[in-house]
Every structure is written in C-alpha cells, then in structure tokens.
Design a protein around this motif. Structure first.
Motif, PDB file in Angstrom:
ATOM      1  N   PRO A   1       0.794  -1.235   0.000  1.00 17.44           N
ATOM      2  CA  PRO A   1       0.000   0.000   0.000  1.00 17.44           C
ATOM      3  C   PRO A   1       0.827   1.286   0.000  1.00 17.44           C
ATOM      4  CG  PRO A   1      -0.969  -1.590   1.506  1.00 17.44           C
ATOM      5  CD  PRO A   1       0.323  -2.186   1.037  1.00 17.44           C
ATOM      6  N   ASN A   2       1.972   1.277   0.687  1.00 14.22           N
ATOM      7  CA  ASN A   2       2.803   2.486   0.710  1.00 14.22           C
ATOM      8  C   ASN A   2       3.478   2.738  -0.642  1.00 14.22           C
ATOM      9  OD1 ASN A   2       2.066   2.814   3.346  1.00 14.22           O
ATOM     10  ND2 ASN A   2       4.052   2.260   4.211  1.00 14.22           N
ATOM     11  N   VAL A   3       3.749   1.660  -1.386  1.00 16.64           N
ATOM     12  CA  VAL A   3       4.299   1.828  -2.729  1.00 16.64           C
ATOM     13  C   VAL A   3       3.225   2.391  -3.656  1.00 16.64           C
ATOM     14  CG1 VAL A   3       5.403   0.688  -4.686  1.00 16.64           C
ATOM     15  CG2 VAL A   3       5.928  -0.062  -2.359  1.00 16.64           C
ATOM     16  N   VAL A   4       2.023   1.841  -3.570  1.00 16.78           N
ATOM     17  CA  VAL A   4       0.922   2.328  -4.400  1.00 16.78           C
ATOM     18  C   VAL A   4       0.624   3.789  -4.069  1.00 16.78           C
ATOM     19  CG1 VAL A   4      -1.501   1.984  -5.031  1.00 16.78           C
ATOM     20  CG2 VAL A   4      -0.030   0.001  -4.613  1.00 16.78           C
ATOM     21  N   ARG A   5       0.680   4.124  -2.799  1.00 10.03           N
ATOM     22  CA  ARG A   5       0.462   5.521  -2.385  1.00 10.03           C
ATOM     23  C   ARG A   5       1.501   6.432  -3.018  1.00 10.03           C
ATOM     24  NH1 ARG A   5      -1.564   8.024   2.741  1.00 10.03           N
ATOM     25  NH2 ARG A   5      -0.552  10.044   2.996  1.00 10.03           N
ATOM     26  N   ALA A   6       2.786   6.058  -2.916  1.00 15.97           N
ATOM     27  CA  ALA A   6       3.853   6.885  -3.481  1.00 15.97           C
ATOM     28  C   ALA A   6       3.776   6.940  -5.001  1.00 15.97           C
ATOM     29  CB  ALA A   6       5.212   6.361  -3.040  1.00 15.97           C
ATOM     30  N   GLY A   7       3.226   5.886  -5.606  1.00 14.47           N
ATOM     31  CA  GLY A   7       3.086   5.849  -7.053  1.00 14.47           C
ATOM     32  C   GLY A   7       1.840   6.546  -7.563  1.00 14.47           C
ATOM     33  N   ALA A   8       1.037   7.104  -6.666  1.00 14.60           N
ATOM     34  CA  ALA A   8      -0.165   7.861  -7.018  1.00 14.60           C
ATOM     35  C   ALA A   8      -1.117   7.067  -7.916  1.00 14.60           C
ATOM     36  CB  ALA A   8       0.197   9.186  -7.685  1.00 14.60           C
ATOM     37  N   GLY A   9      -1.201   5.750  -7.660  1.00 12.00           N
ATOM     38  CA  GLY A   9      -2.133   4.933  -8.417  1.00 12.00           C
ATOM     39  C   GLY A   9      -1.681   4.574  -9.814  1.00 12.00           C
ATOM     40  N   LEU A  10      -0.459   4.953 -10.181  1.00 14.93           N
ATOM     41  CA  LEU A  10       0.007   4.716 -11.550  1.00 14.93           C
ATOM     42  C   LEU A  10       0.539   3.309 -11.772  1.00 14.93           C
ATOM     43  CD1 LEU A  10       1.411   8.254 -12.215  1.00 14.93           C
ATOM     44  CD2 LEU A  10      -0.326   7.093 -13.588  1.00 14.93           C
ATOM     45  N   HIS A  11       0.394   2.444 -10.780  1.00 17.65           N
ATOM     46  CA  HIS A  11       0.613   1.016 -11.020  1.00 17.65           C
ATOM     47  C   HIS A  11      -0.302   0.516 -12.141  1.00 17.65           C
ATOM     48  CE1 HIS A  11       2.748   1.132  -7.230  1.00 17.65           C
ATOM     49  NE2 HIS A  11       2.957  -0.182  -7.224  1.00 17.65           N
ATOM     50  N   TYR A  12      -1.463   1.156 -12.299  1.00 15.45           N
ATOM     51  CA  TYR A  12      -2.413   0.727 -13.319  1.00 15.45           C
ATOM     52  C   TYR A  12      -2.071   1.269 -14.706  1.00 15.45           C
ATOM     53  CZ  TYR A  12      -5.238  -1.141  -9.568  1.00 15.45           C
ATOM     54  OH  TYR A  12      -5.681  -1.898  -8.496  1.00 15.45           O
ATOM     55  N   ALA A  13      -1.051   2.126 -14.788  1.00 16.24           N
ATOM     56  CA  ALA A  13      -0.638   2.686 -16.076  1.00 16.24           C
ATOM     57  C   ALA A  13       0.561   1.964 -16.664  1.00 16.24           C
ATOM     58  CB  ALA A  13      -0.302   4.169 -15.917  1.00 16.24           C
ATOM     59  N   THR A  14       1.102   0.999 -15.935  1.00 16.31           N
ATOM     60  CA  THR A  14       2.235   0.214 -16.426  1.00 16.31           C
ATOM     61  C   THR A  14       2.090  -1.183 -15.827  1.00 16.31           C
ATOM     62  OG1 THR A  14       4.665   0.216 -16.661  1.00 16.31           O
ATOM     63  CG2 THR A  14       3.783   0.961 -14.541  1.00 16.31           C
ATOM     64  N   THR A  15       3.089  -2.026 -15.978  1.00 16.11           N
ATOM     65  CA  THR A  15       3.057  -3.368 -15.391  1.00 16.11           C
ATOM     66  C   THR A  15       4.053  -3.421 -14.242  1.00 16.11           C
ATOM     67  OG1 THR A  15       2.456  -4.384 -17.493  1.00 16.11           O
ATOM     68  CG2 THR A  15       3.423  -5.822 -15.831  1.00 16.11           C
ATOM     69  N   VAL A  16       3.600  -3.883 -13.097  1.00 13.35           N
ATOM     70  CA  VAL A  16       4.432  -3.934 -11.899  1.00 13.35           C
ATOM     71  C   VAL A  16       4.398  -5.348 -11.345  1.00 13.35           C
ATOM     72  CG1 VAL A  16       4.835  -2.988  -9.594  1.00 13.35           C
ATOM     73  CG2 VAL A  16       3.909  -1.510 -11.399  1.00 13.35           C
ATOM     74  N   ASP A  17       5.590  -5.948 -11.150  1.00 16.12           N
ATOM     75  CA  ASP A  17       5.640  -7.329 -10.681  1.00 16.12           C
ATOM     76  C   ASP A  17       6.967  -7.571  -9.979  1.00 16.12           C
ATOM     77  OD1 ASP A  17       4.814  -9.912 -10.232  1.00 16.12           O
ATOM     78  OD2 ASP A  17       4.944 -10.569 -12.315  1.00 16.12           O
ATOM     79  N   ARG A  18       7.038  -8.719  -9.319  1.00 20.49           N
ATOM     80  CA  ARG A  18       8.272  -9.158  -8.658  1.00 20.49           C
ATOM     81  C   ARG A  18       8.804 -10.376  -9.413  1.00 20.49           C
ATOM     82  NH1 ARG A  18       8.030  -9.601  -2.270  1.00 20.49           N
ATOM     83  NH2 ARG A  18       6.115 -10.711  -2.819  1.00 20.49           N
ATOM     84  N   VAL A  19      10.117 -10.420  -9.628  1.00 22.97           N
ATOM     85  CA  VAL A  19      10.729 -11.485 -10.426  1.00 22.97           C
ATOM     86  C   VAL A  19      11.990 -12.000  -9.738  1.00 22.97           C
ATOM     87  CG1 VAL A  19       9.872 -10.495 -12.595  1.00 22.97           C
ATOM     88  CG2 VAL A  19      12.158  -9.886 -11.778  1.00 22.97           C
ATOM     89  N   GLU A  20      12.543 -13.059 -10.308  1.00 19.95           N
ATOM     90  CA  GLU A  20      13.856 -13.570  -9.931  1.00 19.95           C
ATOM     91  C   GLU A  20      14.769 -13.471 -11.149  1.00 19.95           C
ATOM     92  OE1 GLU A  20      14.561 -14.165  -6.920  1.00 19.95           O
ATOM     93  OE2 GLU A  20      12.508 -14.118  -6.141  1.00 19.95           O
ATOM     94  N   ILE A  21      16.049 -13.769 -10.948  1.00 22.04           N
ATOM     95  CA  ILE A  21      17.011 -13.700 -12.056  1.00 22.04           C
ATOM     96  C   ILE A  21      16.538 -14.539 -13.234  1.00 22.04           C
ATOM     97  CG2 ILE A  21      19.276 -14.549 -12.799  1.00 22.04           C
ATOM     98  CD1 ILE A  21      19.768 -12.014 -11.577  1.00 22.04           C
ATOM     99  N   ASP A  22      16.056 -15.742 -12.940  1.00 21.30           N
ATOM    100  CA  ASP A  22      15.690 -16.652 -14.029  1.00 21.30           C
ATOM    101  C   ASP A  22      14.310 -16.367 -14.606  1.00 21.30           C
ATOM    102  OD1 ASP A  22      14.268 -17.497 -11.845  1.00 21.30           O
ATOM    103  OD2 ASP A  22      14.867 -19.601 -11.971  1.00 21.30           O
ATOM    104  N   THR A  23      13.587 -15.385 -14.061  1.00 21.27           N
ATOM    105  CA  THR A  23      12.300 -15.021 -14.637  1.00 21.27           C
ATOM    106  C   THR A  23      12.284 -13.572 -15.129  1.00 21.27           C
ATOM    107  OG1 THR A  23      11.383 -14.453 -12.451  1.00 21.27           O
ATOM    108  CG2 THR A  23      11.023 -16.701 -13.272  1.00 21.27           C
ATOM    109  N   LEU A  24      13.462 -12.982 -15.297  1.00 18.27           N
ATOM    110  CA  LEU A  24      13.529 -11.654 -15.897  1.00 18.27           C
ATOM    111  C   LEU A  24      12.961 -11.696 -17.311  1.00 18.27           C
ATOM    112  CD1 LEU A  24      17.115 -10.430 -14.898  1.00 18.27           C
ATOM    113  CD2 LEU A  24      14.974  -9.286 -14.297  1.00 18.27           C
ATOM    114  N   PRO A  25      12.272 -10.641 -17.743  1.00 22.65           N
ATOM    115  CA  PRO A  25      11.837 -10.606 -19.140  1.00 22.65           C
ATOM    116  C   PRO A  25      13.031 -10.676 -20.084  1.00 22.65           C
ATOM    117  CG  PRO A  25      10.792  -8.859 -17.859  1.00 22.65           C
ATOM    118  CD  PRO A  25      11.859  -9.448 -16.997  1.00 22.65           C
ATOM    119  N   ALA A  26      12.789 -11.096 -21.313  1.00 27.99           N
ATOM    120  CA  ALA A  26      13.852 -11.157 -22.312  1.00 27.99           C
ATOM    121  C   ALA A  26      14.302  -9.742 -22.677  1.00 27.99           C
ATOM    122  CB  ALA A  26      13.359 -11.892 -23.546  1.00 27.99           C
TER     123      ALA A  26
END
Length: 248
Positions: A147-172
């Motif tokens: 919630p504190n990240v979403v607050r600081a991001g002013a709701g703009l999580h919905y304007a991009t893609t936000v996720d958690r990954v590991e080294i082996d699941t990084l996008p190409a």
C-alpha cells in the motif's frame, strides 16, 4: 456512515486481490487507466465530487457514482489529506507477465534489484508510467504492490506493469545495469527492448545481476558525490532513452 458501508469496506479490505488506493490522485489515475474500482469512501463525498470536477473531469462521473460517505479514521490507519480512499482489483499477474514478455517491445523494463525503500519504489513506478516504460519489476522481498508503494506511485501502477521477479524469470532483452564502473551513458543508445537495472539504495547492483548484465552503464557524476537517489537515477536513464514515442 452506515454500518453496512463500514462492514462492506472492512470485508473487502481483507481480500488479497484488492489494492488500497489512498487519496484522490491514486483513485483518479487508477480510473483513467482502467482499474476495476470496487469501493470508494470519503468523509465528505460532495467535496470529493467537486474535486473530481475540478481536477479530473474525465473521471468525475465515475467518482460521483462510486463514492459513499464514511468516517475514514475508523477504516484506515491514516487518512489522506484529500479525504478519500478506494479499493480496486489488482491486475491479473499472468496478463502483466505477457505484456512484459511481448516482443518486439517498444519501451524498456525497469528492474529494481533488491530495493529497500517503499517510497522510492513508488516514485519509480510513477516515473515509469510517465515515460511510457513497459513495466517495473523488482527482485527481493519487497512487495511492489505494498500500500505504501501504491500511495507513493499515485495509483500509476495501473498505467504500467508492476511485478516481482527472480534472475531466471527476468523478461527477455539486453540487460543494462547501472554501475559506477560502467560506460558513460552519454556514449550509448539504449534500445527500446532494454532491461534497465538499478541496484539497492545502499549496496548497488548485486553480484549475480551484475554477472548477468550485457552492459554496465554509469551516470555522469561530480567527483566525491557518492550516489544519486534511486528515482533520480531512473529518471536520468529513462530521459536518456528518450521517453514515449507517442506522447499523445
């Protein structure tokens, strides 16, 4: 506030698939970018409707339809100065992952390597949304949807893609890691499909991500200045990339 409104809010707030939007600007941005907003509560709904009409007429109708009166101090640990809060459905993770993996990619993905400060991560999400980055992914135990990240991001999580990954699941894509020993960014052209990796506020890029990097990149910095703030570094790098191709 009716007992039913308070009961419905508390029941919904316990759901893992709903995200707290704290304050009017978070609500405004979430609605603009297609969030499924399930509840909006305010100390003074009429004041929120007036604020929407003044600052966000494009979503004022939705705000007016959704907002219900509530005593926020009984529902939230702290009340935003705008006196409004909302709950919205968290975007589908599989759909977000598909966007990150889609090729050809027309904008970079920002990679935050073990960040520690919730506010900094939110500021980066806000930057990434503004620059039209494909997304922001984090490594480590920090939840980028806290919630504190979403607050600081002013709701703009919905304007991009936000996720958690590991080294082996990084996008190409080619990985450009920011590192003081890297090549001066001013000598480089950053491709649209780049992964732009930034280390933690204290320790920098981790050894494993540094080893995975295709390029080490440095930002210009005056001698004896130790570092830039994380969000500042991201802003400088995205500005060097060039920003959204279609600013309309």
């Amino acid at each position: 506030m009716s007992e039913q409104t308070g009961r419905e809010w508390r029941d919904a707030a316990e759901r893992a698939d709903l995200v707290l939007l704290d304050g009017f600007h978070a609500l405004k941005h979430a609605l603009r970018f297609g969030a499924d907003v399930r509840a909006v509560v305010a100390d003074d709904p009429d004041a929120v409707r007036a604020l929407a009409g003044e600052l966000a007429p494009d979503v004022a109708g939705e705000v007016g339809r959704l907002v219900r009166k509530a005593e926020l101090r009984t529902l939230l640990p702290r009340v935003h100065p705008t006196g409004v809060a909302a709950l919205a459905v968290r975007p589908d993770r599989a759909e977000g992952r598909a966007r990150l993996e889609h090729r050809p990619r027309t904008a970079p993905v920002v990679v935050l390597d073990n960040p520690r400060n919730l506010g900094n991560v939110g500021a980066v999400v806000r930057l990434a949304a503004g620059f039209g980055a494909t997304g922001v992914v984090t490594r480590g135990d920090l939840d980028p949807w806290h919630p504190n990240v979403v607050r600081a991001g002013a709701g703009l999580h919905y304007a991009t893609t936000v996720d958690r990954v590991e080294i082996d699941t990084l996008p190409a894509g080619p990985l450009y890691a920011l590192d003081p020993e890297g090549e001066d960014i001013r000598a480089l052209t950053l491709p649209d499909d780049a992964l732009l990796a930034f280390g933690s506020e204290r320790h920098g890029i981790s050894p494993e991500l540094r080893a995975r990097a295709d390029h080490l990149v440095s930002l210009p910095m005056r001698p004896q200045v130790s570092s830039y703030n994380l969000a500042t570094s991201v802003a400088m790098t995205l500005f060097h990339w060039g920003g959204p191709h279609d600013a309309t």
